[in-house]
Design a protein around this motif. Structure first.
Motif, PDB file in Angstrom:
ATOM      1  N   PRO A   8       1.556   8.583  -2.325  1.00 48.83           N
ATOM      2  CA  PRO A   8       0.772   8.117  -3.480  1.00 48.83           C
ATOM      3  C   PRO A   8       1.276   8.771  -4.758  1.00 48.83           C
ATOM      4  CG  PRO A   8      -0.514   9.594  -2.101  1.00 48.83           C
ATOM      5  CD  PRO A   8       0.734   9.297  -1.362  1.00 48.83           C
ATOM      6  N   PRO A   9       1.213   8.055  -5.885  1.00 45.82           N
ATOM      7  CA  PRO A   9       1.753   8.596  -7.135  1.00 45.82           C
ATOM      8  C   PRO A   9       0.903   9.727  -7.696  1.00 45.82           C
ATOM      9  CG  PRO A   9       0.607   6.544  -7.547  1.00 45.82           C
ATOM     10  CD  PRO A   9       0.593   6.734  -6.071  1.00 45.82           C
ATOM     11  N   TRP A  35     -17.212  10.752  -3.996  1.00 44.30           N
ATOM     12  CA  TRP A  35     -17.770  12.094  -3.998  1.00 44.30           C
ATOM     13  C   TRP A  35     -16.808  13.065  -3.302  1.00 44.30           C
ATOM     14  CZ3 TRP A  35     -23.624  11.437  -2.366  1.00 44.30           C
ATOM     15  CH2 TRP A  35     -24.255  10.639  -3.325  1.00 44.30           C
ATOM     16  N   ASP A  36     -15.850  12.498  -2.581  1.00 44.59           N
ATOM     17  CA  ASP A  36     -14.886  13.337  -1.868  1.00 44.59           C
ATOM     18  C   ASP A  36     -13.696  13.691  -2.753  1.00 44.59           C
ATOM     19  OD1 ASP A  36     -13.795  10.873  -2.067  1.00 44.59           O
ATOM     20  OD2 ASP A  36     -13.188  10.704   0.027  1.00 44.59           O
ATOM     21  N   HIS A  37     -13.836  13.567  -4.087  1.00 42.63           N
ATOM     22  CA  HIS A  37     -12.828  13.956  -5.082  1.00 42.63           C
ATOM     23  C   HIS A  37     -11.664  12.965  -5.139  1.00 42.63           C
ATOM     24  CE1 HIS A  37     -13.997  18.300  -3.650  1.00 42.63           C
ATOM     25  NE2 HIS A  37     -15.029  17.567  -3.926  1.00 42.63           N
ATOM     26  N   ARG A  38     -11.773  11.843  -4.462  1.00 40.38           N
ATOM     27  CA  ARG A  38     -10.621  10.940  -4.390  1.00 40.38           C
ATOM     28  C   ARG A  38     -10.918   9.590  -5.011  1.00 40.38           C
ATOM     29  NH1 ARG A  38      -9.867  12.582   1.814  1.00 40.38           N
ATOM     30  NH2 ARG A  38      -9.192  14.689   1.396  1.00 40.38           N
ATOM     31  N   ASP A  90      -5.615  10.826   3.815  1.00 45.56           N
ATOM     32  CA  ASP A  90      -7.021  10.550   3.586  1.00 45.56           C
ATOM     33  C   ASP A  90      -7.843  10.973   4.792  1.00 45.56           C
ATOM     34  OD1 ASP A  90      -9.243   9.662   2.352  1.00 45.56           O
ATOM     35  OD2 ASP A  90      -9.007   7.588   3.030  1.00 45.56           O
ATOM     36  N   ARG A 114      -9.972   5.666  -4.711  1.00 49.46           N
ATOM     37  CA  ARG A 114      -9.408   4.740  -3.735  1.00 49.46           C
ATOM     38  C   ARG A 114      -9.099   3.413  -4.420  1.00 49.46           C
ATOM     39  NH1 ARG A 114     -10.726   7.036   1.281  1.00 49.46           N
ATOM     40  NH2 ARG A 114     -11.904   8.894   0.675  1.00 49.46           N
ATOM     41  N   PRO A 171       0.816  -1.216   0.000  1.00 47.15           N
ATOM     42  CA  PRO A 171       0.000   0.000   0.000  1.00 47.15           C
ATOM     43  C   PRO A 171       0.849   1.265   0.000  1.00 47.15           C
ATOM     44  CG  PRO A 171      -0.045  -1.032   2.151  1.00 47.15           C
ATOM     45  CD  PRO A 171       0.716  -1.949   1.259  1.00 47.15           C
ATOM     46  N   TYR A 172       0.313   2.319  -0.579  1.00 46.68           N
ATOM     47  CA  TYR A 172       0.936   3.639  -0.514  1.00 46.68           C
ATOM     48  C   TYR A 172       0.543   4.314   0.791  1.00 46.68           C
ATOM     49  CZ  TYR A 172       2.128   3.373  -5.469  1.00 46.68           C
ATOM     50  OH  TYR A 172       2.660   3.021  -6.676  1.00 46.68           O
ATOM     51  N   ASP A 173       1.167   5.443   1.019  1.00 47.19           N
ATOM     52  CA  ASP A 173       0.851   6.230   2.212  1.00 47.19           C
ATOM     53  C   ASP A 173      -0.561   6.778   2.083  1.00 47.19           C
ATOM     54  OD1 ASP A 173       0.915   7.750   4.435  1.00 47.19           O
ATOM     55  OD2 ASP A 173       1.968   9.420   3.479  1.00 47.19           O
ATOM     56  N   MET A 174      -1.383   6.497   3.083  1.00 48.35           N
ATOM     57  CA  MET A 174      -2.756   6.968   3.004  1.00 48.35           C
ATOM     58  C   MET A 174      -3.105   7.924   4.126  1.00 48.35           C
ATOM     59  SD  MET A 174      -4.797   3.675   1.701  1.00 48.35           S
ATOM     60  CE  MET A 174      -3.798   2.593   2.685  1.00 48.35           C
ATOM     61  N   LEU A 180     -13.396  15.230   4.450  1.00 48.68           N
ATOM     62  CA  LEU A 180     -13.360  16.347   3.518  1.00 48.68           C
ATOM     63  C   LEU A 180     -13.901  17.609   4.193  1.00 48.68           C
ATOM     64  CD1 LEU A 180     -12.574  16.445   0.590  1.00 48.68           C
ATOM     65  CD2 LEU A 180     -14.983  16.262   0.015  1.00 48.68           C
ATOM     66  N   PRO A 196      -6.902  -1.742   1.853  1.00 51.95           N
ATOM     67  CA  PRO A 196      -6.759  -0.414   1.257  1.00 51.95           C
ATOM     68  C   PRO A 196      -5.331  -0.221   0.779  1.00 51.95           C
ATOM     69  CG  PRO A 196      -7.726  -0.292   3.449  1.00 51.95           C
ATOM     70  CD  PRO A 196      -7.206  -1.680   3.282  1.00 51.95           C
ATOM     71  N   LEU A 197      -5.160   0.204  -0.453  1.00 48.02           N
ATOM     72  CA  LEU A 197      -3.824   0.316  -1.027  1.00 48.02           C
ATOM     73  C   LEU A 197      -3.411   1.760  -1.276  1.00 48.02           C
ATOM     74  CD1 LEU A 197      -3.883  -2.634  -3.574  1.00 48.02           C
ATOM     75  CD2 LEU A 197      -2.720  -2.547  -1.370  1.00 48.02           C
ATOM     76  N   ALA A 198      -4.323   2.567  -1.795  1.00 49.75           N
ATOM     77  CA  ALA A 198      -3.913   3.930  -2.106  1.00 49.75           C
ATOM     78  C   ALA A 198      -5.131   4.835  -2.171  1.00 49.75           C
ATOM     79  CB  ALA A 198      -3.179   3.978  -3.437  1.00 49.75           C
ATOM     80  N   VAL A 199      -4.883   6.099  -1.900  1.00 56.04           N
ATOM     81  CA  VAL A 199      -5.901   7.126  -2.067  1.00 56.04           C
ATOM     82  C   VAL A 199      -5.316   8.150  -3.015  1.00 56.04           C
ATOM     83  CG1 VAL A 199      -7.253   8.902  -0.949  1.00 56.04           C
ATOM     84  CG2 VAL A 199      -6.818   6.751   0.233  1.00 56.04           C
ATOM     85  N   VAL A 234     -13.758   6.866   4.710  1.00 54.81           N
ATOM     86  CA  VAL A 234     -13.585   8.109   5.469  1.00 54.81           C
ATOM     87  C   VAL A 234     -14.670   9.109   5.106  1.00 54.81           C
ATOM     88  CG1 VAL A 234     -12.027  10.013   5.929  1.00 54.81           C
ATOM     89  CG2 VAL A 234     -11.126   7.731   5.627  1.00 54.81           C
ATOM     90  N   ASN A 235     -14.953   9.227   3.812  1.00 58.97           N
ATOM     91  CA  ASN A 235     -15.985  10.160   3.369  1.00 58.97           C
ATOM     92  C   ASN A 235     -17.086   9.408   2.647  1.00 58.97           C
ATOM     93  OD1 ASN A 235     -14.976  12.788   4.177  1.00 58.97           O
ATOM     94  ND2 ASN A 235     -13.298  12.342   2.755  1.00 58.97           N
TER      95      ASN A 235
END
Lengths: 697, 328
Positions: B5-6, B269-272, A376, B274, A370-373, A379, B283-286, B248-249
């Motif tokens: 994250p990239p 809807w939170d612009h992200r 997150d 996942r 996993p990447y750094d989250m 909002l 969970p891997l990335a946001v 989270v959202n």
């Protein structure tokens, strides 16, 4: 001689004698004489002996003794009745009545009631004797006896055994129990009410009375003049009685009078919600809730948010809303039930199996890193950084999140740089804030708006105060907005008049969200706190002679602007507009206005305008002094106090002597006659202040 | 310390309207260029050349009504698009043509994307929400003959269908349909019998999107709530909740499992965006790039795993292209 006579228990014998001889000629006079002797013996004796009467003749000893004698006689009577002999109980009743009416209920009944309670437990002859005993009490003494019984009986069932169906038979008893105790007096304890209403409910004959009583209670509860003029304690008493009555009623009985209950409830709710006192409003809501709960066994139930709902939604609306909601809830529950039950029973096993399989497979190759989250987060919308942007957002933005963020940021922005804030007209901002409505269910919205308003007013006091005060008396504002104006004026004045640093910290630390929700109680408390502090500080200084540590001196910023806050408010109160009539229907706002003026007056201490303000205020108070609403009267009295505290003594005595004398006599009247306890207390406080003033000279 | 994250590989700008649908067509052999189709709110379908990263053509077939679904049928010359003008258009894009061959009038006013399934060469099944409330119609394409109409039982208050997924266990077997409804439940339909096999209440709110892994018989659905629901289908064709994942959202508008079934992406809807590992919902990335609600996410069908891309279309008029977890 008499002492020995008493100690040997001869009284009982005497009474017994009298009871045995039925109606001899010449007996009435004799009986009368005996009666007065026996009932008033302690008085006679002490008169004779000039206060040196022996302890037996002290009322607190004599009357229990007499009670014992009565019991003894009753015992004999019951024996003789069992033996088939006839004898009259009326002399004993007379004695009981006379003693009670002389105010010795406590002493004699504290002996009689426990005994009778025990004796009537199982014996119907004793019960009959007891009923007879009370029945034979002459009408003029009936009330005292009954009250004594009701107060002392340990429970409704005991009372029922002791009194029988007296209420139905005896007109006077009926009047006392159903009218006087319930509607005219209000000092009794709740236990008394429970006894009495329980007693009424225990016999089918008396139940019709119970319903009648309930209707009368509701009539009083729902009459607007009663709500306005009777003290809060009495209203509480009546409400209690209604609740107890309701709990005794059966379904069928409610059915029969449902319509009447409903109409009187509606009226009652209306005039309770109209009241200015929060406790009365709350009381109204509680009673209405329980009535509606009773009369609507299925379907809509009236529910208030008892905790300070400012929205006076009409009862009917409330009912309809509830109905809809309830249906919805039922639907949802039904759906859930129908869906959950079959699913869970089926397929749990196979579910397990496949889950385990999937897990086993998953373990094998899960090599994704996993990447750094940590970024997150929840909002949140970004708040604007300039006041100009704020105005834009507040006036025309559809984005709810942004709008909320703006409202939150506003106070800080206004306060941060008052100089740079010249980029916008503060009046414009004040206008927007005044008209700002809650778009979303935002927590603490009212408080945020209020703080922003205060911030605007303090940064640019004169034009904004002019704007707000002129708006207070203009058309097309809701009560909420007018009350807001008053609150904002008060808070800003408070901030301005405090030394700078003090004001700032206080504001950031202790916001007052409550003021919007329960304005009545809050502001008057506020006021009282200020006065109390003031008085305390004064007394301390005089008593100990120590000077307090002076806070760093800074110019009182309220000095130059006090007039702008005060005079426009006091000018137009007697000119009703089509939408706003202070002296008529909108007495709630009037009450708030009066309180506001009191606080402004108090905060204006040591300012130049204070004398002129005092004069205007005194005149204002004088014209309104007979207002019917006690909340307004409380405000007026607060006005007088703050006036006395703020205006310098010499100015008071030189410029307003006559007015003060008039006020003094009015205050005296209030102390004696006002139905409201708080009013009386405030008036008394004012009189004391006046006295102090005189002493100073 | 985990890697940050990239950033997006690149960003496609220029639709000048919110992007509602994305579809890759990259599987063809060289020298064909990889292509991305995007449907926008202005009613245009843009054909993006992923080499030059420019728009090749813009197709206008829905009368300026928002296009919310684009799919290819076999090759990149045959395109299907669904718009708010209640029409589903079949395009012929071969040799530079841009003409609508045929269209289906759905009479449905909802936002339910249609679902395609290839039955045989040149023969397709398409499921779509039809005119009547809660009803789903399945057509055979290109003949447009109706295969069946799926009506919920009388009294079952499912509401409108919100998302559909046609699938079959293996080639040539019985096609099945998964449909997410307005009341938050997911229903498994048997097409030949026209009967609901199983129903599962996954959400309290309408199901916004679902995807299904026919190999593991496990699916995932997202709604306007803060929860992703993962459910599985057992041998008795019963749906059951496998697990739920809290977000989270709140608000998921699209969820897609990558064709290799390793990861999945959600449009929030939170612009992200996942990214999760599909096996354990790890969970891997946001991916935080967009500035408005993301409407759709799509994985490319590159034949080389290392070239695989992820695209996300957002209300902020941009399409972001990501290259993530391509080395597995």
């Amino acid at each position: 001689v008499l002492e020995q006579f008493l100690q040997k228990g001869r009284v009982a014998a005497l009474l017994w004698e009298v009871c045995q001889q039925p109606a001899q000629p010449g007996a009435p006079e004799l009986q009368e004489a005996l009666l007065s002797r026996v009932a008033c013996l302690p008085d006679h004796v002490s008169n004779q002996l000039q206060g040196k009467s022996p302890p037996v003749f002290f009322p607190q000893n004599y009357f229990p003794l007499l009670g014992g004698a009565v019991i003894e006689v009753l015992q004999k009577i019951s024996d003789s009745l069992r033996g088939g002999l006839d004898c009259s109980i009326s002399f004993v009743s007379h004695i009981l009545g006379k003693v009670c009416v002389h105010g010795r209920q406590k002493e004699i009944l504290s002996v009689l009631v426990p005994h009778l309670t025990e004796l009537t437990q199982s014996d119907c002859i004793w019960q009959r004797i007891c009923w007879r005993l009370v029945e034979c009490v002459p009408e003029r003494w009936m009330e005292a006896v009954l009250l004594g019984f009701v107060q002392r009986a340990p429970g409704a069932d005991v009372l029922s055994r002791l009194l029988g169906n007296l209420v139905v038979k005896n007109k006077k008893a009926q009047f006392v129990l159903t009218q006087k105790v319930l509607l005219l007096q209000y000092g009794h304890k709740t236990a008394v009410l429970q006894n009495l209403l329980g007693y009424l409910s225990l016999d089918p004959l008396r139940r019709s009375l119970l319903i009648q009583v309930l209707q009368e209670l509701l009539e009083t509860w729902g009459s607007s003049s009663a709500v306005k003029h009777s003290p809060a304690e009495q209203q509480q008493y009546i409400s209690k009685a209604i609740l107890i009555c309701l709990s005794h009623l059966k379904e069928s009985e409610i059915e029969s009078c449902r319509q009447e209950l409903l109409t009187s409830m509606m009226e009652g709710v209306k005039c309770h919600l109209d009241s200015n006192l929060p406790c009365v409003r709350r009381l109204g809501m509680i009673v209405a809730e329980s009535i509606s709960l009773k009369i609507n066994t299925e379907g809509p139930v009236l529910k208030f948010q008892v905790r300070g709902s400012m929205k006076f939604m009409s009862a009917v609306q409330g009912l309809e809303e509830r109905k809809v909601l309830k249906h919805m809830i039922q639907d949802v529950i039904a759906k859930l039930l129908s869906r959950v039950i079959p699913r869970t029973s089926r397929g749990t096993l196979s579910g397990w199996a496949s889950a385990v399989l999937a897990d086993a497979r998953a373990v094998v190759d899960d090599d994704l890193i996993p990447y750094d989250m940590s970024e997150d987060k929840e909002l949140t919308a970004k708040a604007p950084l300039y006041l100009r942007d704020c105005i834009e957002v507040l006036t025309g933005c559809e984005d709810v999140d942004k709008w909320e963020a703006t409202v939150k940021a506003l106070e800080g922005l206004i306060r941060r740089n008052p100089a740079a804030a010249r980029e916008v007209k503060h009046v414009e901002l004040a206008k927007i804030l005044l008209h700002l409505e809650e778009k979303t269910c935002m927590e603490g919205f009212a408080a945020l708006r209020q703080r922003a308003q205060v911030a605007v007013l303090t940064t640019d006091p004169i034009p904004v105060a002019q704007y707000l005060t002129s708006q207070f008396y203009s058309l097309n504002y809701s009560l909420r907005q007018r009350v807001d104006i008053l609150d904002v004026l008060v808070l800003a004045a408070q901030e301005l008049s405090c030394p700078k640093s003090h004001g700032n910290t206080k504001h950031s630390v202790a916001p007052k969200p409550g003021i919007q929700l329960l304005p009545g109680s809050d502001s008057s408390k506020d006021w009282r706190r200020i006065v109390d502090e003031r008085i305390k500080s004064k007394t301390r200084r005089i008593a100990t002679g120590q000077a307090q540590v002076e806070p760093a001196a800074s110019p009182n910023e309220f000095n130059s602007v006090a007039g702008h806050f005060f005079f426009p408010l006091i000018q137009h109160f007697d000119r009703p507009l089509t939408t706003f009539d202070l002296l008529g229907e909108d007495h709630f706002v009037l009450g708030r206005l009066v309180h506001t003026l009191a606080i402004l007056m108090y905060l204006a201490v040591n300012t130049v305008a204070v004398t002129a303000m005092g004069k205007a205020l005194l005149e204002f108070v004088w014209t309104l002094r007979f207002h019917t609403d006690c909340y307004v009267r409380q405000g007026l009295l607060s006005c007088v106090s703050s006036l006395l505290l703020s205006v310098p003594a010499e100015r008071l005595l030189e410029d307003m002597t006559e007015e003060l004398l008039e006020a003094q006599s009015w205050l005296g009247d209030v102390v004696e006659k006002d139905p409201d306890g708080d009013c009386r207390r405030l008036a008394l406080q004012n009189l004391l202040l006046l006295e102090n003033l005189k002493k100073k000279l | 310390m985990a890697l940050p994250p990239p950033d997006p590989q690149f960003v496609l700008r220029g639709t000048s309207a919110a992007v509602h649908a994305l579809h890759f067509s990259c599987g063809d052999q060289e020298p064909d260029v990889p292509i991305l189709f995007s449907g926008s709110e202005s009613g245009l379908i843009h054909v993006w050349n992923l080499k030059t990263r420019r728009v090749d053509t813009a197709l206008d077939g829905h009368g300026r009504n928002s296009v919310y679904c684009v799919e290819t049928m076999g090759s990149k010359d045959k395109l299907l698009s669904q718009g708010r003008d209640q029409r589903i258009c079949l395009w012929d894009l071969a040799e530079g043509r841009t003409s609508v061959l045929d269209s289906v009038f759905t009479e449905n006013v909802g936002f339910c994307r249609c679902s395609l399934l290839k039955m045989a060469q040149g023969r397709w099944l398409m499921a779509m929400a039809s005119k009547a409330l809660a009803e789903v119609q399945v057509l055979e394409l290109p003949s447009k003959t109706s295969v069946c109409t799926l009506k919920p039982e009388v009294g079952a208050k499912l509401g409108m269908p919100m998302c559909l997924k046609l699938w079959q266990v293996s080639c040539g077997s019985q096609p099945l349909l998964l449909a997410g409804y307005e009341d938050g439940s997911v229903v498994l339909w048997n097409l030949s019998m026209g009967k609901a096999l199983s129903q599962l209440a996954c959400h309290q709110e309408p199901v916004m999107s679902l995807d299904f892994d026919s190999e593991r018989t496990k699916g995932i659905s997202g709604s306007s709530e803060k929860v992703l629901s993962i459910w599985s289908l057992n041998e008795q064709q019963n749906l059951q909740v496998y697990k739920t994942h809290r977000l989270v959202n709140a608000g998921i508008s699209d969820v897609t499992i990558r064709p290799d079934r390793k990861i999945l992406a959600t449009a929030g809807w939170d612009h992200r965006i996942r990214i999760f590992g599909w096996k354990k919902m790890k969970p891997l990335a946001v991916l935080d790039y967009h500035t408005a609600t993301i409407h759709c996410v799509s994985f490319s069908d590159h034949s080389q795993p290392s070239e695989r891309l992820l695209a996300a279309g957002s209300k902020d008029h941009r399409i972001s292209i990501w290259s993530i977890y391509t080395q597995t």
